[in-house]
Scaffold this motif. Structure first.
Motif, PDB file in Angstrom:
ATOM      1  N   SER A 163       0.657  -1.290   0.002  1.00 42.73           N
ATOM      2  CA  SER A 163      -0.073   0.083  -0.030  1.00 42.73           C
ATOM      3  C   SER A 163       0.870   1.357   0.078  1.00 42.73           C
ATOM      4  CB  SER A 163      -0.855   0.101   1.234  1.00 42.73           C
ATOM      5  OG  SER A 163      -1.796   1.282   1.457  1.00 42.73           O
ATOM      6  N   ALA A 164       0.318   2.245  -0.642  1.00 44.75           N
ATOM      7  CA  ALA A 164       1.045   3.497  -0.712  1.00 44.75           C
ATOM      8  C   ALA A 164       0.769   4.500   0.486  1.00 44.75           C
ATOM      9  CB  ALA A 164       0.890   4.423  -2.076  1.00 44.75           C
ATOM     10  N   ASN A 165      -0.298   3.882   1.247  1.00 49.48           N
ATOM     11  CA  ASN A 165      -0.823   4.526   2.400  1.00 49.48           C
ATOM     12  C   ASN A 165       0.134   4.312   3.764  1.00 49.48           C
ATOM     13  OD1 ASN A 165      -2.327   5.364   4.985  1.00 49.48           O
ATOM     14  ND2 ASN A 165      -4.317   5.034   3.703  1.00 49.48           N
ATOM     15  N   PRO A 166       0.949   5.390   4.207  1.00 55.75           N
ATOM     16  CA  PRO A 166       1.778   4.934   5.243  1.00 55.75           C
ATOM     17  C   PRO A 166       0.998   4.547   6.515  1.00 55.75           C
ATOM     18  CG  PRO A 166       1.476   7.400   4.979  1.00 55.75           C
ATOM     19  CD  PRO A 166       0.766   6.674   3.790  1.00 55.75           C
ATOM     20  N   ILE A 167      -0.197   4.964   6.781  1.00 57.31           N
ATOM     21  CA  ILE A 167      -0.981   4.453   7.973  1.00 57.31           C
ATOM     22  C   ILE A 167      -1.369   2.998   7.849  1.00 57.31           C
ATOM     23  CG2 ILE A 167      -3.000   4.625   9.145  1.00 57.31           C
ATOM     24  CD1 ILE A 167      -0.966   7.077   9.467  1.00 57.31           C
ATOM     25  N   GLU A 168      -1.821   2.699   6.468  1.00 59.68           N
ATOM     26  CA  GLU A 168      -2.036   1.174   6.481  1.00 59.68           C
ATOM     27  C   GLU A 168      -0.711   0.360   6.283  1.00 59.68           C
ATOM     28  OE1 GLU A 168      -4.126  -1.519   3.005  1.00 59.68           O
ATOM     29  OE2 GLU A 168      -4.024   0.357   2.535  1.00 59.68           O
ATOM     30  N   GLY A 169       0.309   0.928   6.109  1.00 61.62           N
ATOM     31  CA  GLY A 169       1.608   0.243   6.025  1.00 61.62           C
ATOM     32  C   GLY A 169       2.140   0.089   7.494  1.00 61.62           C
ATOM     33  N   LEU A 170       1.853   1.114   8.358  1.00 62.60           N
ATOM     34  CA  LEU A 170       2.234   0.976   9.662  1.00 62.60           C
ATOM     35  C   LEU A 170       1.434  -0.160  10.362  1.00 62.60           C
ATOM     36  CD1 LEU A 170       3.574   2.138  12.284  1.00 62.60           C
ATOM     37  CD2 LEU A 170       1.702   3.784  12.440  1.00 62.60           C
ATOM     38  N   VAL A 171       0.013   0.002  10.109  1.00 66.74           N
ATOM     39  CA  VAL A 171      -0.812  -1.043  10.863  1.00 66.74           C
ATOM     40  C   VAL A 171      -0.567  -2.368  10.419  1.00 66.74           C
ATOM     41  CG1 VAL A 171      -3.092  -1.656  11.226  1.00 66.74           C
ATOM     42  CG2 VAL A 171      -2.436   0.861  11.289  1.00 66.74           C
ATOM     43  N   LEU A 172      -0.088  -2.746   9.240  1.00 65.75           N
ATOM     44  CA  LEU A 172      -0.063  -3.896   8.797  1.00 65.75           C
ATOM     45  C   LEU A 172       1.202  -4.554   9.286  1.00 65.75           C
ATOM     46  CD1 LEU A 172      -1.766  -4.085   5.094  1.00 65.75           C
ATOM     47  CD2 LEU A 172      -2.285  -5.207   6.826  1.00 65.75           C
ATOM     48  N   SER A 173       2.250  -3.578   9.323  1.00 62.04           N
ATOM     49  CA  SER A 173       3.281  -3.894   9.830  1.00 62.04           C
ATOM     50  C   SER A 173       3.619  -4.630  11.490  1.00 62.04           C
ATOM     51  CB  SER A 173       4.478  -2.911   9.651  1.00 62.04           C
ATOM     52  OG  SER A 173       4.894  -2.665   8.485  1.00 62.04           O
ATOM     53  N   GLN A 174       2.678  -3.761  12.118  1.00 62.49           N
ATOM     54  CA  GLN A 174       2.294  -4.159  13.489  1.00 62.49           C
ATOM     55  C   GLN A 174       1.691  -5.522  13.603  1.00 62.49           C
ATOM     56  OE1 GLN A 174       0.133  -0.464  14.755  1.00 62.49           O
ATOM     57  NE2 GLN A 174       2.246   0.298  15.536  1.00 62.49           N
ATOM     58  N   LYS A 175       0.605  -5.480  12.526  1.00 61.60           N
ATOM     59  CA  LYS A 175      -0.087  -6.974  12.475  1.00 61.60           C
ATOM     60  C   LYS A 175       0.690  -7.955  12.280  1.00 61.60           C
ATOM     61  CE  LYS A 175      -4.098  -5.222  13.485  1.00 61.60           C
ATOM     62  NZ  LYS A 175      -4.918  -5.717  14.825  1.00 61.60           N
ATOM     63  N   CYS A 176       1.734  -7.815  11.378  1.00 62.31           N
ATOM     64  CA  CYS A 176       2.622  -8.849  11.008  1.00 62.31           C
ATOM     65  C   CYS A 176       3.536  -9.497  12.281  1.00 62.31           C
ATOM     66  CB  CYS A 176       3.739  -8.468   9.986  1.00 62.31           C
ATOM     67  SG  CYS A 176       2.969  -8.546   8.456  1.00 62.31           S
ATOM     68  N   VAL A 177       3.868  -8.079  13.131  1.00 56.02           N
ATOM     69  CA  VAL A 177       4.636  -8.708  14.424  1.00 56.02           C
ATOM     70  C   VAL A 177       3.598  -9.705  15.262  1.00 56.02           C
ATOM     71  CG1 VAL A 177       5.641  -7.910  16.653  1.00 56.02           C
ATOM     72  CG2 VAL A 177       6.203  -6.624  14.216  1.00 56.02           C
ATOM     73  N   GLN A 178       2.420  -9.187  15.443  1.00 51.33           N
ATOM     74  CA  GLN A 178       1.464 -10.069  16.342  1.00 51.33           C
ATOM     75  C   GLN A 178       1.182 -11.515  15.464  1.00 51.33           C
ATOM     76  OE1 GLN A 178      -2.448  -8.049  16.762  1.00 51.33           O
ATOM     77  NE2 GLN A 178      -3.141  -9.868  17.970  1.00 51.33           N
ATOM     78  N   PHE A 179       1.004 -11.527  14.153  1.00 53.21           N
ATOM     79  CA  PHE A 179       0.792 -12.751  13.641  1.00 53.21           C
ATOM     80  C   PHE A 179       2.295 -13.652  14.084  1.00 53.21           C
ATOM     81  CE2 PHE A 179       1.306 -15.721  10.093  1.00 53.21           C
ATOM     82  CZ  PHE A 179      -0.119 -16.072  10.066  1.00 53.21           C
ATOM     83  N   LEU A 180       3.323 -13.162  13.749  1.00 52.57           N
ATOM     84  CA  LEU A 180       4.471 -14.117  14.004  1.00 52.57           C
ATOM     85  C   LEU A 180       4.777 -14.420  15.371  1.00 52.57           C
ATOM     86  CD1 LEU A 180       7.102 -15.308  12.836  1.00 52.57           C
ATOM     87  CD2 LEU A 180       8.292 -13.138  13.351  1.00 52.57           C
ATOM     88  N   HIS A 181       4.370 -13.515  16.190  1.00 56.50           N
ATOM     89  CA  HIS A 181       4.677 -13.658  17.775  1.00 56.50           C
ATOM     90  C   HIS A 181       3.462 -15.000  17.955  1.00 56.50           C
ATOM     91  CE1 HIS A 181       3.915 -12.736  22.110  1.00 56.50           C
ATOM     92  NE2 HIS A 181       5.118 -13.164  22.088  1.00 56.50           N
ATOM     93  N   ASN A 182       2.284 -14.629  17.468  1.00 55.88           N
ATOM     94  CA  ASN A 182       1.465 -15.736  17.931  1.00 55.88           C
ATOM     95  C   ASN A 182       1.652 -17.151  17.676  1.00 55.88           C
ATOM     96  OD1 ASN A 182      -0.647 -14.025  18.878  1.00 55.88           O
ATOM     97  ND2 ASN A 182      -1.717 -13.854  17.106  1.00 55.88           N
TER      98      ASN A 182
END
Length: 336
Positions: free
Chosen positions: A296-315
């Motif tokens: 995504s070109a949207n930096p907010i979407e990028g930030l949120v999805l990056s945080q979600k990837c951290v949560q996904f991997l940690h799970n």
């Protein structure tokens, strides 16, 4: 050695409510400045072919003004020494309801593999990101892992270069090194050892922070990062551990092997967390960004999805920690 990462902050718009689990479509429409970009990742139509040195390659995309007003735009200057990027036009305005084509030229001066971000500034203070995928190095980085020499390691079939790096990391005390995978190796040493690897001349190195950095780089430079093979909705709504594990189990065999091998290594590191200070959560924070490329070109979407990837991997790491029989088999998730 110090970390190469830096902290950044961003204001989350009130329209994004994590507790309400917004859809990805709702998230993607937030704060986009009223424009649509035809593609936010550009590879100059090279695909997996290496980018030539000292030659001009070109790509283009369009910006559509979906707002009710005329819109001004410009690209932030970007002139790193390794390459030159130029935009035509580099600034201007777009009438409401109209589209403008942007031509991009790239000249690379030295062999690099990088995903370079460029900021598109819109009138009103909104910024969007474009990613330029530049791949010049030929060897064991940035290519289809199926084309590399594959070996068995702890029940996973993975490229031999990963096994060599893991062996080097463990033999030189990397599991006990404080901040391992968080502290970055020196850039000059990373480049030097990477060249040896690309020439198939690497056996071992006692610079464990550099080796750990190169493991992350290897995953980051994959043509398709592993977590990009998982539907975005699954990444975004990753609160349920079982759903995360199910998503991993549905990965193609190569991605499943690569992710399983990496998670086993990370859990070996986490088992020494009283010494190295790297818990599963800390490791997820520093490793997850290397497993996902935000489109995504949207930096907010990028930030949120990056945080979600951290949560996904940690799970998934947490699941593996609580199920010892999961180790060493890519099918163990299904059998637990």
């Amino acid at each position: 050695m110090g970390s190469s990462s830096s902290k950044s902050s961003a204001v989350i718009p009130p329209s994004i409510d994590f507790r309400a689990k917004p859809t990805v479509d709702e998230l993607g429409s937030a704060n986009n400045g009223g424009v649509e970009i035809s593609k936010s990742i550009l590879d100059f139509n090279l695909g997996e072919r290496p980018c030539p040195l000292k030659q001009t390659v070109q790509d283009q995309f369009t910006i559509a003004n979906m707002s009710k007003n005329k819109l001004k735009f410009h690209f932030d200057p970007s002139q790193p020494k390794e390459f030159q990027l130029s935009f035509s036009p580099s600034s201007g305005s777009i009438e409401k309801g109209k589209t403008k084509a942007i031509k991009v030229k790239l000249v690379v001066n030295q062999k690099i593999n990088i995903n370079h971000k460029v900021t598109l500034r819109l009138e009103g203070g909104v910024s969007l990101f474009l990613t330029f995928r530049i791949r010049c190095e030929v060897g064991v980085f940035g290519i289809d892992p199926h084309t590399l020499e594959l070996v068995e390691d702890d029940g996973y079939r993975v490229p031999n270069i990963l096994v060599l790096m893991k062996r080097s990391l463990i033999e030189h005390g990397g599991l006990q090194q404080e901040g391992i995978f968080r502290l970055a190796g020196e850039q000059t040493e990373i480049k030097r050892i990477k060249e040896f690897m690309n020439k198939n001349e690497f056996n071992s190195s006692n610079d464990i922070n550099t080796v750990a950095s190169l493991i992350k780089i290897w995953y980051r430079e994959l043509p398709t990062p592993i977590l990009n093979s998982i539907p975005t909705e699954k990444i975004f709504h990753c609160q349920d551990v079982d759903e995360c594990v199910e998503s991993v189990n549905k990965l193609p065999d190569m991605q499943k092997n690569l992710l399983g091998w990496l998670m086993d290594l990370l859990l070996k590191v986490a088992s020494f967390s009283p010494i190295n200070k790297m818990t599963a959560q800390n490791l997820a924070i520093v490793v997850a960004p290397n497993l996902y490329e935000v489109s995504s070109a949207n930096p907010i979407e990028g930030l949120v999805l990056s945080q979600k990837c951290v949560q996904f991997l940690h799970n998934v790491l947490s699941f593996k920690q609580s199920h010892p029989d999961y180790h060493g088999s890519t099918m163990a998730i299904s059998n637990v």
